[in-house]
Design an enzyme around this catalytic site. Sequence first.
Site, PDB file in Angstrom:
ATOM      1  N   ASP C 212       0.840  -1.191   0.000  1.00 47.63           N
ATOM      2  CA  ASP C 212       0.000   0.000   0.000  1.00 47.63           C
ATOM      3  C   ASP C 212       0.877   1.243   0.000  1.00 47.63           C
ATOM      4  O   ASP C 212       2.083   1.181   0.249  1.00 47.63           O
ATOM      5  CB  ASP C 212      -0.964  -0.020   1.189  1.00 47.63           C
ATOM      6  CG  ASP C 212      -0.265   0.036   2.516  1.00 47.63           C
ATOM      7  OD1 ASP C 212       0.416   1.043   2.794  1.00 47.63           O
ATOM      8  OD2 ASP C 212      -0.379  -0.923   3.290  1.00 47.63           O
ATOM      9  N   ARG C 223      14.943   3.792   1.222  1.00 44.72           N
ATOM     10  CA  ARG C 223      15.728   3.222   0.130  1.00 44.72           C
ATOM     11  C   ARG C 223      16.072   4.224  -0.971  1.00 44.72           C
ATOM     12  O   ARG C 223      16.944   3.951  -1.789  1.00 44.72           O
ATOM     13  CB  ARG C 223      14.995   2.016  -0.468  1.00 44.72           C
ATOM     14  CG  ARG C 223      14.714   0.912   0.543  1.00 44.72           C
ATOM     15  CD  ARG C 223      15.962   0.453   1.294  1.00 44.72           C
ATOM     16  NE  ARG C 223      15.631  -0.606   2.256  1.00 44.72           N
ATOM     17  CZ  ARG C 223      16.547  -1.179   3.041  1.00 44.72           C
ATOM     18  NH1 ARG C 223      17.821  -0.819   3.003  1.00 44.72           N
ATOM     19  NH2 ARG C 223      16.185  -2.110   3.906  1.00 44.72           N
TER      20      ARG C 223
END
Lengths: 304, 304, 304, 304
Positions: C212, C223
């Site tokens: 989601d 990241r």
Amino acid sequence: MPLTPEQEEEIKAQRATPRQTLRAVSEGMEAHLYTAYPVLDHGFVRVIDYMGDDAAIVQAARVSYGAGTRHVSNDEGLIRYLMRHWHSTPFEMCEVKLHVKLPVFVARQWIRHRTANVNEYSARYSILDREFYIPEPSALAAQSTVNNQGRGEVLGPEEAARVLEILKGDAARCYDHYEAMISDEGQQGLARELARMNLPANVYTQWYWKTDLHNLFHFLRLRADAHAQYEIRVYAEEIGRLVADWVPLAWQAFLDYRVGGATLSAKALDCLRRMLAGEEVTQETSGLSKREWREFREVLGNER
Amino acid sequence: MPLTPEQEEEIKAQRATPRQTLRAVSEGMEAHLYTAYPVLDHGFVRVIDYMGDDAAIVQAARVSYGAGTRHVSNDEGLIRYLMRHWHSTPFEMCEVKLHVKLPVFVARQWIRHRTANVNEYSARYSILDREFYIPEPSALAAQSTVNNQGRGEVLGPEEAARVLEILKGDAARCYDHYEAMISDEGQQGLARELARMNLPANVYTQWYWKTDLHNLFHFLRLRADAHAQYEIRVYAEEIGRLVADWVPLAWQAFLDYRVGGATLSAKALDCLRRMLAGEEVTQETSGLSKREWREFREVLGNER
Amino acid sequence: MPLTPEQEEEIKAQRATPRQTLRAVSEGMEAHLYTAYPVLDHGFVRVIDYMGDDAAIVQAARVSYGAGTRHVSNDEGLIRYLMRHWHSTPFEMCEVKLHVKLPVFVARQWIRHRTANVNEYSARYSILDREFYIPEPSALAAQSTVNNQGRGEVLGPEEAARVLEILKGDAARCYDHYEAMISDEGQQGLARELARMNLPANVYTQWYWKTDLHNLFHFLRLRADAHAQYEIRVYAEEIGRLVADWVPLAWQAFLDYRVGGATLSAKALDCLRRMLAGEEVTQETSGLSKREWREFREVLGNER
Amino acid sequence: MPLTPEQEEEIKAQRATPRQTLRAVSEGMEAHLYTAYPVLDHGFVRVIDYMGDDAAIVQAARVSYGAGTRHVSNDEGLIRYLMRHWHSTPFEMCEVKLHVKLPVFVARQWIRHRTANVNEYSARYSILDREFYIPEPSALAAQSTVNNQGRGEVLGPEEAARVLEILKGDAARCYDHYEAMISDEGQQGLARELARMNLPANVYTQWYWKTDLHNLFHFLRLRADAHAQYEIRVYAEEIGRLVADWVPLAWQAFLDYRVGGATLSAKALDCLRRMLAGEEVTQETSGLSKREWREFREVLGNER
């Protein structure tokens, strides 16, 4: 009084018989085990079990980050580093299991924290006790006029008295009717799973609630916050006192980086740099909305 | 040998100093704490911490189901009832933390079980050891011809020898090159996070892995199963031995209802009823596909 | 080349046949569906499906906060408010499914984000392709000397050449041996689940990954960060470009509050207040450790 | 009537304007989008969005199991195989978002399913409507005498009338008082977050609830079961009808393997083998407890 004499006896018995273990032990937490700390008028929080301590966080971090953790000479520095850089997994290595008695409308907020294990008292199988949360007059506040969710001023004594009369009267009547419906004297007796629907949201329930320290910190950050509803905040604060004794280093890092800290947006950081460079920044020149500007000024401690 | 003498000493020290606790204690698990049980050629499993015991499962269930649990007179019966009716939350009240050393390709399967807390040794920060899983000749099997994922017959000695030579040679060469790349003697030395990409999937890693008993049972049901890959199954079996001593009643219920049990479809149940009524049912008259029929017959113990 | 001509054809076919739907549609995302965007030398990211758009976030928030959201007049303001106050549930109402091809050592980092659904190509059932990540020379950096996990300077051309030769040579040899072991010509052929252990961590794998928007933002924050390893960061950046077209308002709020923002500790906020009051604060008088002071000065943009 | 004319209009508008998409489309589900299906006296279930279809399950499975899925020639067979062998991840690739209006005591059971995204109407911000669940007389049952949680016989007309009078009267009075307390006419007006505590558990709330198909099946298996409370079962059954049209192949497999199937313990399987071999097995010779024996006989269809 949240506890019956029988329950007090049981707790005394549980605390009377220490056993030997090879596991990590937190002396601070041992001192709290099983004791029921009162919250609100009939509620409590008590620790049933725990796993790990500050050293367990450090141990897990050193496995993960290996050589990368050697330069951080002591446990406190490493735990602060982990908290600062959002390295959450070492905190997940600690676990706590609480027994909580709380009003249903508080339980409904609490359960929204999904990463936890829960066993709640079932009103399908069992009969709920006649215990309802009736606020102290000082906790009876008006709807906030500046904030759509919070509370504003405390109610005047007359209005407070009216409210308390209503809450007490409806709780008593609903519970009387609950008992009357489930009674099997002279009638079949309505199923408990149906009769409970007549009980208002201030009736008390209880549960075992188990979670890890990372998720507990998340819960505490949101629920011990000034914007949280008072009735859940007092539970969060009581749990905070237990955590402070359980993992004192992690607790201090949490206070410094989460509770007392603040997150600033890119735009707010830009304002800050201009202000530190000597520029007079106003809401109009800040690029922030009025609401963001007000929140930004609060973080800087200029207004509240 | 999975452990160095230093590690053996450390474990001895950890087991030498029992402390007092008021928490639930599982004597069976205390006997295992910290001890590293060898798995495969360089791996191990050891318990670092645990929370709860059989009584904790019962305690949580009695909170939840209250009066509903009174008729089940003893702990064993109640635990069996919970397992039979998929009441999973009481089992979530127990938690265990393991330290596991395992080949990377096993870790890759293992990590797919998401409901767990993990701290893995980081090859970005640290240098991996020169340890690779080299199978026993008896574990070198051919691709199954009946099943697209499993193993078939054990390889003949010549082919096995060729395979072992390849595995050993490539592991050694890749590790030599790994060391050569990260060395900063006479060169800058490649970053560890890059050099690690040269290491094959049989290199060993290690992690702390913490999960609750319900999710551990789910892991064990899938990974101690005959269809699981041998190299993860041996870990699951070793963990199973630890669980058997930790929560013996829950373990017996797990063996009876999950490991030794079977789920039958509506169609299979229909066949069963016809068979018990004396009808001779064949695959053709069963309504089951050939594959389902074969699996059904296996459950009934007629063929395998 | 990440895609075969057959795959290119398949994507063209998938994009050729629009159908009618009554669901929320994001035109920005429709333009990307199925197209494989190259990442690294053989990898790619492509969107297979999505659910929701900016309006879906707003819709869910208005259900939750009801009257509390009326004063925020427009969607952009409301989405910014939600992001600022960590109201995560409305963002969870959007979902995306990606098909990603990536090196195994990147997949190992990626999978640590547990709140996602994953179907990975199985090397137990299938044979992996001969595709390995071989870095560009510009991506070959030395171990950082200031940071225990990051990269430092780019390697000189000679050392880079040596490294590339090693990586290519070992990948080729390991794959040749992988093929040789599983071959059933003139031998039984080793089971795939075993043979795969000989493949180095730069071999490519692929998976369907569904998550989601809230959890995707969390993934991207960690990241796409400058401290993340380059090889996963390029995937995060590519996904970020897709998200920017999918939910442009949420993306802008994410950039402002998460990516460009910063969290300051209580101690750092105290320094800030003193500095804004005109005091000359130094590391010695700040109450911050050297490392914290350096990070604090970086946030203020004074040094890096 | 669960919907106002305005809401009916809004749904009509939402259904009036199809748009083009390149995503997977389930015609069966498109036919249901936005339409509110009544449940209980004021509740409803309606689909707001969905992702994926039967083909998406197959697609994800073929990525995962690759060559292992080729021998299963068609989609139906593959989906049945996945369901039979508990391969849950391909089912997680489908997602659905529902808008549900339901009594609070039903919501309290429902929310225990943790793997879902939820946005509930907030009674801190907004005022709840005067809508309470009042059961049909046919749903008013006595506490079961054989089962500690279920319902037994339907109440006689007189007792039912008394119960209904209580439920209606208390609901009306509590709501009157709720309104009186929050009113700011001639008084400050109690904060909504406090006033809500006076509302009984049969008051209606509503939420957006989003979950994946695997977790939805788990929910349906438990909540559409005959042992589930009637008031949540009718929601589960309504959702089941929607799922049957959304992913018809997965739904059939679910019915056969989960709903209509049964899990037998090792001991029960042993009895079965003896019975099929012609032995007359009784509870006494079965090794099963009385309760297990009764459940076993029910599975075999001999008694109920």
